[in-house]
Design an enzyme around this catalytic site. Structure first.
Site, PDB file in Angstrom:
ATOM      1  N   VAL A  47       0.864  -1.208  -0.009  1.00  0.00           N
ATOM      2  CA  VAL A  47      -0.062  -0.052  -0.221  1.00  0.00           C
ATOM      3  C   VAL A  47       0.848   1.354   0.030  1.00  0.00           C
ATOM      4  O   VAL A  47       0.416   2.404  -0.711  1.00  0.00           O
ATOM      5  CB  VAL A  47      -1.013   0.045   1.196  1.00  0.00           C
ATOM      6  N   CYS A  48       1.915   1.312   0.662  1.00  0.00           N
ATOM      7  CA  CYS A  48       2.880   2.409   0.830  1.00  0.00           C
ATOM      8  C   CYS A  48       3.205   3.092  -0.424  1.00  0.00           C
ATOM      9  O   CYS A  48       3.127   4.171  -0.506  1.00  0.00           O
ATOM     10  CB  CYS A  48       4.034   2.099   1.880  1.00  0.00           C
TER      11      CYS A  48
END
Length: 188
Positions: A47-48
């Site tokens: 996700v980052c």
């Protein structure tokens, strides 16, 4: 726990990777301008990079508003460089990537996960006087939206320069604001 909104940003000094070089960033570097501290769990994750690229794609808009973005994770500045070098997506990032490997800054802002040694997704908008004006915390499996953050910064900047006015829900730059008064009670 002390409320963090309207509190002074804590003193800090961390290493960063920015524009192909390592440098030191301190709380004093944030003074005199609007800033966003954008905490995320770790480099080389899933996700980052979607969030960091989303911020990178809005970076020019934030800069035009006088806002500097600082992404922060508990990775070292060396890991930030390695991720930058290995990922075409991360190479788009032009804002400083702060390293908090000891978790000192993450702890100071209440986003550190002791048992995991990493930070929650925490977003802090800091005004030019160093006061925290917006806080957003997400569990690590929930990504954030740079467009919504942009709107929140516009609202924070508006109310900072328009004493006595407030921004209603879903307010966007250029729309009507409110001036709280006894006449408005029960009419909204």
């Amino acid at each position: 726990m002390e409320p963090i909104l309207n509190s002074q940003l804590p003193e800090f000094s961390v290493q960063a990777f920015h524009n192909g070089a390592f440098k030191t960033v301190t709380n004093n570097d944030l003074k005199g301008k609007w800033a966003i501290l954008f905490f995320y769990p770790a480099d080389f994750t899933f996700v980052c990079p979607t969030e960091l690229v989303d911020m990178a794609e809005k970076y020019d808009q934030f800069k035009a508003m006088g806002v500097e973005i600082y992404s922060v994770s508990t990775d070292s500045h060396f890991v930030h460089k390695a991720w930058h070098d290995a990922s075409e997506s991360i190479r788009k990032i032009q804002y400083p990537m702060l390293a908090d490997p000891t978790g000192t800054l993450s702890r100071a802002l209440g986003v550190y996960i002791e048992e995991e040694g990493m930070a929650y997704r925490g977003t802090f908008v800091v005004n030019p006087e160093g006061k925290i004006k917006v806080v957003e915390l997400n569990d690590n499996n929930i990504g954030r939206d740079a467009s919504e953050l942009l709107r929140k910064v516009e609202a924070a900047q508006f109310v900072a320069s328009h004493h006595g006015e407030v921004c209603p829900a879903k307010w966007k730059k250029g729309e009507s604001t409110l001036k709280p008064s006894i006449d408005l009670v029960g009419k909204i």
